[in-house]
Design a protein around this motif. Structure first.
Motif, PDB file in Angstrom:
ATOM      1  N   SER A  30       0.834  -1.206   0.000  1.00  0.00           N
ATOM      2  CA  SER A  30       0.000   0.000   0.000  1.00  0.00           C
ATOM      3  C   SER A  30       0.866   1.252   0.000  1.00  0.00           C
ATOM      4  CB  SER A  30      -0.926  -0.010   1.219  1.00  0.00           C
ATOM      5  OG  SER A  30      -1.724   1.149   1.261  1.00  0.00           O
ATOM      6  N   ALA A  31       1.939   1.239   0.809  1.00  0.00           N
ATOM      7  CA  ALA A  31       2.840   2.389   0.870  1.00  0.00           C
ATOM      8  C   ALA A  31       3.577   2.571  -0.450  1.00  0.00           C
ATOM      9  CB  ALA A  31       3.834   2.207   2.009  1.00  0.00           C
ATOM     10  N   ALA A  32       4.023   1.457  -1.040  1.00  0.00           N
ATOM     11  CA  ALA A  32       4.742   1.529  -2.309  1.00  0.00           C
ATOM     12  C   ALA A  32       3.843   2.057  -3.423  1.00  0.00           C
ATOM     13  CB  ALA A  32       5.289   0.147  -2.677  1.00  0.00           C
ATOM     14  N   LYS A  33       2.609   1.591  -3.445  1.00  0.00           N
ATOM     15  CA  LYS A  33       1.671   2.039  -4.471  1.00  0.00           C
ATOM     16  C   LYS A  33       1.395   3.535  -4.335  1.00  0.00           C
ATOM     17  CE  LYS A  33      -2.811   0.943  -6.537  1.00  0.00           C
ATOM     18  NZ  LYS A  33      -4.045   0.126  -6.446  1.00  0.00           N
ATOM     19  N   SER A  34       1.264   3.993  -3.083  1.00  0.00           N
ATOM     20  CA  SER A  34       1.029   5.422  -2.850  1.00  0.00           C
ATOM     21  C   SER A  34       2.198   6.269  -3.349  1.00  0.00           C
ATOM     22  CB  SER A  34       0.803   5.694  -1.358  1.00  0.00           C
ATOM     23  OG  SER A  34      -0.374   5.053  -0.911  1.00  0.00           O
ATOM     24  N   ASP A  35       3.404   5.691  -3.246  1.00  0.00           N
ATOM     25  CA  ASP A  35       4.607   6.401  -3.686  1.00  0.00           C
ATOM     26  C   ASP A  35       4.917   6.180  -5.163  1.00  0.00           C
ATOM     27  OD1 ASP A  35       4.961   7.341  -1.123  1.00  0.00           O
ATOM     28  OD2 ASP A  35       6.348   5.758  -0.537  1.00  0.00           O
ATOM     29  N   GLY A  36       4.062   5.420  -5.839  1.00  0.00           N
ATOM     30  CA  GLY A  36       4.263   5.171  -7.261  1.00  0.00           C
ATOM     31  C   GLY A  36       5.379   4.190  -7.564  1.00  0.00           C
ATOM     32  N   LYS A  37       5.707   3.321  -6.614  1.00  0.00           N
ATOM     33  CA  LYS A  37       6.787   2.353  -6.804  1.00  0.00           C
ATOM     34  C   LYS A  37       6.238   1.018  -7.312  1.00  0.00           C
ATOM     35  CE  LYS A  37       9.482   4.253  -2.958  1.00  0.00           C
ATOM     36  NZ  LYS A  37      10.046   3.955  -1.611  1.00  0.00           N
ATOM     37  N   LYS A  38       6.921   0.412  -8.258  1.00  0.00           N
ATOM     38  CA  LYS A  38       6.561  -0.911  -8.747  1.00  0.00           C
ATOM     39  C   LYS A  38       7.076  -1.970  -7.775  1.00  0.00           C
ATOM     40  CE  LYS A  38       4.498   0.439 -12.469  1.00  0.00           C
ATOM     41  NZ  LYS A  38       3.022   0.253 -12.582  1.00  0.00           N
ATOM     42  N   THR A  39       6.399  -3.129  -7.751  1.00  0.00           N
ATOM     43  CA  THR A  39       6.747  -4.172  -6.787  1.00  0.00           C
ATOM     44  C   THR A  39       6.702  -5.555  -7.425  1.00  0.00           C
ATOM     45  OG1 THR A  39       4.440  -4.370  -6.075  1.00  0.00           O
ATOM     46  CG2 THR A  39       5.852  -2.877  -4.808  1.00  0.00           C
ATOM     47  N   ALA A  40       7.336  -6.497  -6.749  1.00  0.00           N
ATOM     48  CA  ALA A  40       7.259  -7.916  -7.119  1.00  0.00           C
ATOM     49  C   ALA A  40       7.106  -8.727  -5.836  1.00  0.00           C
ATOM     50  CB  ALA A  40       8.509  -8.356  -7.876  1.00  0.00           C
ATOM     51  N   LEU A  41       6.416  -9.832  -5.946  1.00  0.00           N
ATOM     52  CA  LEU A  41       6.194 -10.726  -4.811  1.00  0.00           C
ATOM     53  C   LEU A  41       6.979 -12.013  -5.022  1.00  0.00           C
ATOM     54  CD1 LEU A  41       4.528 -11.208  -2.166  1.00  0.00           C
ATOM     55  CD2 LEU A  41       2.849 -12.390  -3.614  1.00  0.00           C
ATOM     56  N   ALA A  42       7.824 -12.363  -4.056  1.00  0.00           N
ATOM     57  CA  ALA A  42       8.573 -13.614  -4.095  1.00  0.00           C
ATOM     58  C   ALA A  42       7.904 -14.606  -3.151  1.00  0.00           C
ATOM     59  CB  ALA A  42      10.020 -13.382  -3.675  1.00  0.00           C
ATOM     60  N   THR A  43       7.619 -15.817  -3.649  1.00  0.00           N
ATOM     61  CA  THR A  43       6.950 -16.838  -2.849  1.00  0.00           C
ATOM     62  C   THR A  43       7.700 -18.160  -2.955  1.00  0.00           C
ATOM     63  OG1 THR A  43       4.794 -15.815  -3.313  1.00  0.00           O
ATOM     64  CG2 THR A  43       4.776 -18.068  -2.454  1.00  0.00           C
ATOM     65  N   VAL A  44       7.986 -18.767  -1.803  1.00  0.00           N
ATOM     66  CA  VAL A  44       8.528 -20.126  -1.813  1.00  0.00           C
ATOM     67  C   VAL A  44       7.380 -21.055  -2.189  1.00  0.00           C
ATOM     68  CG1 VAL A  44       9.585 -21.970  -0.447  1.00  0.00           C
ATOM     69  CG2 VAL A  44      10.222 -19.584  -0.022  1.00  0.00           C
ATOM     70  N   VAL A  45       7.477 -21.714  -3.350  1.00  0.00           N
ATOM     71  CA  VAL A  45       6.374 -22.546  -3.836  1.00  0.00           C
ATOM     72  C   VAL A  45       6.629 -24.042  -3.646  1.00  0.00           C
ATOM     73  CG1 VAL A  45       5.441 -20.867  -5.469  1.00  0.00           C
ATOM     74  CG2 VAL A  45       7.296 -22.388  -6.192  1.00  0.00           C
ATOM     75  N   LYS A  46       7.897 -24.430  -3.511  1.00  0.00           N
ATOM     76  CA  LYS A  46       8.189 -25.852  -3.344  1.00  0.00           C
ATOM     77  C   LYS A  46       9.569 -26.003  -2.721  1.00  0.00           C
ATOM     78  CE  LYS A  46       8.113 -30.268  -5.861  1.00  0.00           C
ATOM     79  NZ  LYS A  46       7.848 -30.934  -7.165  1.00  0.00           N
ATOM     80  N   VAL A  47       9.699 -27.000  -1.863  1.00  0.00           N
ATOM     81  CA  VAL A  47      10.974 -27.300  -1.211  1.00  0.00           C
ATOM     82  C   VAL A  47      11.239 -28.789  -1.326  1.00  0.00           C
ATOM     83  CG1 VAL A  47      12.173 -27.423   1.014  1.00  0.00           C
ATOM     84  CG2 VAL A  47      10.864 -25.374   0.420  1.00  0.00           C
ATOM     85  N   GLU A  48      12.446 -29.125  -1.708  1.00  0.00           N
ATOM     86  CA  GLU A  48      12.881 -30.522  -1.739  1.00  0.00           C
ATOM     87  C   GLU A  48      14.014 -30.670  -0.736  1.00  0.00           C
ATOM     88  OE1 GLU A  48      13.328 -31.982  -5.912  1.00  0.00           O
ATOM     89  OE2 GLU A  48      12.690 -29.935  -6.392  1.00  0.00           O
ATOM     90  N   GLY A  49      13.791 -31.460   0.305  1.00  0.00           N
ATOM     91  CA  GLY A  49      14.780 -31.582   1.370  1.00  0.00           C
ATOM     92  C   GLY A  49      14.526 -30.545   2.447  1.00  0.00           C
ATOM     93  N   SER A  50      15.595 -30.013   3.045  1.00  0.00           N
ATOM     94  CA  SER A  50      15.470 -29.069   4.153  1.00  0.00           C
ATOM     95  C   SER A  50      15.607 -27.636   3.684  1.00  0.00           C
ATOM     96  CB  SER A  50      16.539 -29.363   5.211  1.00  0.00           C
ATOM     97  OG  SER A  50      16.387 -30.663   5.738  1.00  0.00           O
TER      98      SER A  50
END
Length: 378
Positions: free
Chosen positions: A12-32
């Motif tokens: 919300s703060a970034a959008k108000s400031d006109g900044k572009k964003t990306a979301l990083a998500t851990v989608v799969k893990v193999e092992g630890s």
């Protein structure tokens, strides 16, 4: 849930400031891995990070990948092999012995149901929900990303028609409360992270003494929603508890008024006023709340049970199981801060279905169970 709340605020703060964003998500893990599927981090175009996808070791390279996603306005999947200490490409030497797949999603502010908009639905109601994220380990494939929000008795929100084919799987995850990662189709590289998300802990405290201040400060770090009730005007004030969500001066007989109890609601009685605590305990025994913590020695609870018996109130075994007295884990706590740590630790263990023992003696893996199609992983 706290991580998602902070990501929503940062967006919300970034959008108000006109900044572009990306979301990083851990989608799969193999092992630890330090973080499990569902861990998220928001990255702004000027390099601000909110949330975490590791213990700090992946964030540097992940920042570069996220900025690439923003500049190209494309979703990207990146794989980190933390089991290879000599991996020249990453150079991390983590020793975690795992492979972590992270999806980077460019956030298009103009898209009606972009990933942030879907995540924001979690704040609309205090109810459990499922978020579906579609990805492919084939890095050249189209990375669909966060695609569907599902909650019982609520409209299904999505931005990709493929996600609608996973509604039955979302219902199953909501029922079992176990996050899963599965192949979407037999002849497709696409997989789906079908993530179970429960509402934040709601901690209701009877008492507004100085020791409660330490407890509120600690729970604020965890993102718990805290309600305080006490009969003393001078104690139950927002000035004394600025981090609490709600502070009320309330008589013991009216303590539960305007309080919603669900399976994520936990009570702690610590007014240091025996009669007040007893009156609130009497009210709670008539509810279905799963956890009632009472500060004080075992003799206090014994006295309470005797006094309830004199009033014709018999406490059965099922009700006794819900009462935790003395409240907290046995960690040798003495100061108010240590007692708060003991209480928070016990509630967190109870909420997670754990018994609060040392990890040194734990059999099996550390993390909660996630169902991978064809196998089980923790």
């Amino acid at each position: 849930m706290k991580e998602i709340s902070e990501i929503l605020k940062a967006y919300s703060a970034a959008k108000s400031d006109g900044k572009k964003t990306a979301l990083a998500t851990v989608v799969k893990v193999e092992g630890s891995s330090y973080r499990q599927p569902g861990a998220r981090m928001l990255v702004t175009e000027d390099g601000q990070l909110t949330g975490a996808i590791s213990g700090g070791c992946l964030e540097g390279d992940a920042l570069r990948k996220a900025l690439l996603s923003i500049n190209q306005k494309q979703n990207k999947l990146v794989t980190y092999n933390t089991s290879n200490e000599d991996d020249a490409e990453i150079g991390l030497q983590l020793g975690c012995n795992g492979i972590v797949h992270i999806l980077f999603e460019y956030i298009d502010d103009e898209s009606e149901n972009n990933p942030i908009q879907l995540l924001s639905q979690l704040k609309a109601e205090r109810k459990e929900a499922v978020i579906v994220t579609i990805f492919s380990l084939n890095k050249r494939a189209n990375q669909i990303g966060t695609s569907l929000f599902f909650r019982k008795d609520s409209p299904v929100l999505h931005h990709n028609n493929n996600a609608l084919n996973l509604i039955s799987e979302a219902k199953e995850v909501l029922l079992t409360k176990i996050t899963s990662v599965k192949k979407i189709q037999e002849n497709s590289d696409d997989e789906a992270l079908i993530e179970y998300i429960k509402p934040p802990v709601s901690l209701v405290i009877a008492g507004a003494g100085n020791d409660v201040q330490s407890l509120v400060k600690m729970t604020a770090l965890l993102g718990w929603e805290v309600t305080i009730g006490d009969g003393r005007n001078a104690h139950a004030t927002k000035k004394r508890f600025p981090l609490a969500n709600k502070v009320s001066v309330v008589k013991s007989e009216h303590f539960l008024e305007n309080i919603t109890i669900d399976n994520q609601t936990y009570f702690v009685l610590m007014t240091h006023n025996y009669k007040y605590d007893l009156a609130v305990l009497k009210l709670l025994l008539g509810t279905d709340c799963s956890y009632i913590g009472i500060l004080g020695p075992k003799s206090k609870l014994d006295r309470m049970l005797d006094d309830l018996h004199l009033e014709g109130i018999s406490v059965n075994e099922e009700q006794l199981k819900r009462i935790h007295s003395p409240v907290g884990l046995d960690i040798g706590a003495e100061t108010s801060e240590e007692i708060a740590l003991s209480i928070v630790s016990e509630i967190k263990a109870f909420e997670s279905g754990k018994i609060g023992t040392s990890l040194k003696y734990k059999l099996g893996k550390i993390h909660d169970e996630i169902y991978y199609e064809g196998e089980r992983s923790k």
